[in-house]
Design an enzyme around this catalytic site. Structure first.
Site: not given
Lengths: 497, 96
Positions: A78, A158, A182
């Site tokens: 990420k 997310s 997330s």
């Protein structure tokens, strides 16, 4: 179909060590797939040259015993993990141009085991969002679609890019972070496995901070075994993060025996929420039956403060965010607004932050500022801290009665169409986190695994929450469900150009 | 539920975020809705919970010795600065 398609870490590890495939071939395979899958917008940056260089290095090591546990394994992380000399901006304009001079602890652990970085993955801005739509790069797109509708769906958030990339087989596995769900919500939306470890299991050093008392890194993978492999590597105490704990890290993979005899699985009454789609209720009931059939004892439990998890979270997370994000001021790094003549330092701060942050981030900073401001601090922030302790106590009570783990759905809905919540209140989006937030507030390990689909073929996930430090237990129950549910669906490949 | 525009202006000022009039209207409504969600906490009886911050950690107390071990990263740090000069971050003149 090539033998490189659909590999897992554990299979690739075997093929690599037997010399049946090379790290270079595997890396080239993924780089080509990433290139032809740009429609998914899962990657915000690829590191092709560095990846191939590392792959060549790995191929030379292949006969050495001490070559590293992930030698030649291509992964992606990420955009929230600081990667040395590689741009990192947490999908925010305000970090435009930021190149970290250091590497986050968890990613450095992967590279120390000779894993290969393919690139950085799309996400909601500063990890604030449940749909990937707050990203400066535009949303990643879920590789799953309803065949008859062909409508682009949200990959969740997310860590939406992290889950979409794994589901679309653009890397062997990825890392995400989880502050209120997330990792687990996008894992559920994309039909993959994602685990948030116990708070303190992994170092947060070098991860761009959102809410420091809730943030944890964790793997997103195709199988439970792969999650066990990655989690073991990224776990452990770090001198640079005093909230990481010096507990022994078990061999999570070795603990996967699937034996459910004598296990007590709690089913919390409070997670039966009105309006939950029948497909999700059915998924949950099927999971309960599968665990009972494999020898586990199913017990009804109560977590009475569950309904206050969302309001508690949406006080505490923005409060922590407002103070963590105060550092973005246009002075030290990233974006700086252009000033008119006569404007000074205050305008520099205000314009930089106004132009650099997206609306959701601004909303959370302002809510956080409000709950920490004089006159409201006790009514909101202090109260939320106290309610958090009650939520934590609910779990402790249940676990002290011998319950080994808790089984719930991961999300109250399957993946929804991108843009479908644009006109709605932000609170509507927050409701996505209703089943995932309690584990963050209580600091507990929780995993999401795909165990079924909706009637029209979208993946759904079940969540297993365990006591602190019992990731082995959580992984093992997930492993059992993975075997028994037989979830083997893969999204139809509509996105390649 | 909506909150007062002046309150939003005050919060935005504290948070150092410039807002347009349209932004203020939008955020007043949305932040009002979020506060509505937060107000559910009023239902919880917290009278018996000690006023000290609840400990949400999992037993960490890893204090490190307070000694300076590294430093001299000036060049490295300034590489990311939008503007710098002679080893310092630069901004517009603060003192007249």
């Amino acid at each position: 179909m090539s033998k490189l398609d659909g590999l897992t870490i554990s299979k690739a590890r075997d093929l690599l060590s037997r010399g049946e495939i090379s790290a270079v071939a595997l890396t080239e395979h993924y780089l080509a797939k990433i290139e032809s899958s740009q429609k998914l917008n899962a990657f915000c940056l690829t590191t092709a040259e560095l990846a191939l260089e590392k792959a060549k290095h790995c191929d030379k090591l292949i006969k050495i015993t001490d070559k590293g546990k992930l030698c030649g394994i291509p992964l992606a992380v990420k955009d929230i993990f600081c990667t040395k000399s590689i741009p990192t901006q947490a999908a925010s304009k305000i970090l435009k141009g930021f190149i970290p001079p250091y590497e986050s602890t968890v990613t450095s652990k992967l590279w120390a085991e000779n894993a290969i970085l393919l690139g950085k993955l799309n996400m909601d801005e500063f990890a604030m969002g449940s749909s990937n739509e707050t990203s400066i790069y535009g949303p990643a797109i879920n590789p799953w679609q309803v065949a008859s509708e062909m409508q682009p769906l949200s990959p969740g958030g997310s860590s939406g890019g992290s889950a979409a990339a794994v589901a679309a087989d653009l890397c062997l596995a990825s890392l995400g972070t989880d502050t209120g769900g997330s990792i687990r919500q996008p894992a559920a939306f994309n039909g993959v496995v994602g685990i948030k470890p116990t708070y303190g299991r992994c170092s947060r050093w070098g991860i761009i901070a959102f809410a420091s008392s809730l943030d944890q890194a964790g793997p997103i993978t195709k199988t439970v075994r792969d999650s066990a492999i990655l989690l073991e590597i990224i776990s452990g105490h770090d001198k640079k993060d005093s909230t990481s704990v010096a507990n022994e890290v078990p061999n999570f993979e070795a603990a996967l025996d699937g034996d459910m005899r004598g296990k007590k699985i709690g089913i919390p009454a409070e997670y039966r929420i009105d309006g939950t789609p029948h497909e999700i209720i059915k998924l949950w009931e099927t999971g309960i039956e599968l665990l009972r059939d494999s020898g586990a004892e199913i017990v009804d439990i109560s977590l009475p403060h569950t309904k206050y998890s969302l309001p508690t979270y949406y006080v505490l997370a923005p409060a922590e965010a407002s103070s963590n994000l105060a550092r973005y001021d246009g002075v030290k790094y990233g974006y700086r607004a252009t000033l008119k003549s006569g404007e000074g330092i205050n305008e520099l701060y205000e314009k930089t932050r106004s132009e650099g942050f997206g609306d959701e981030v601004k909303r959370r900073i302002m809510v956080g500022t409000y709950v920490l401001s004089a006159g409201f601090y006790e009514a909101y922030y202090q109260k939320a801290l106290k309610v958090r302790s009650l939520i934590k106590k609910d779990f402790e009570n249940v676990f002290s009665k011998g319950v080994n783990a808790i089984l719930t759905p991961t999300t109250p809905s399957p993946a929804f169409p991108l843009g479908s919540k644009d006109d709605k209140s932000p609170v509507e989006m927050y409701l996505n986190d209703v089943f995932t937030v309690p584990a963050n507030l209580a600091g507990l390990p929780a995993i999401s695994i795909p165990t079924g689909t909706t009637d029209n073929g979208l993946p759904l996930g079940l969540q297993i929450i365990g006591p602190a430090w019992k990731e082995s237990e959580v992984l093992n129950i997930a492993f059992r469900l993975e075997q028994d549910s037989g979830f083997k669906f893969k999204p139809d490949q509509w996105w390649t150009s | 539920m909506s909150i007062d525009n002046n309150l939003v202006k005050k919060i935005a000022n504290l948070a150092r975020i410039e807002l347009s009039e349209d932004d203020i209207k939008m955020f007043s409504k949305q932040i009002g809705e979020i506060i509505g969600l937060m107000n559910q906490l009023n239902e919880v009886d917290i009278a018996d919970i000690p006023s000290l911050d609840a400990d949400s950690s999992n037993g960490h107390s890893n204090r490190t010795e307070d000694i300076v071990k590294d430093g001299n990263y000036i060049e490295l740090i300034l590489q990311n600065a939008p503007e710098s000069k002679e080893g310092f971050f630069t901004v517009k003149k603060v003192i007249e």
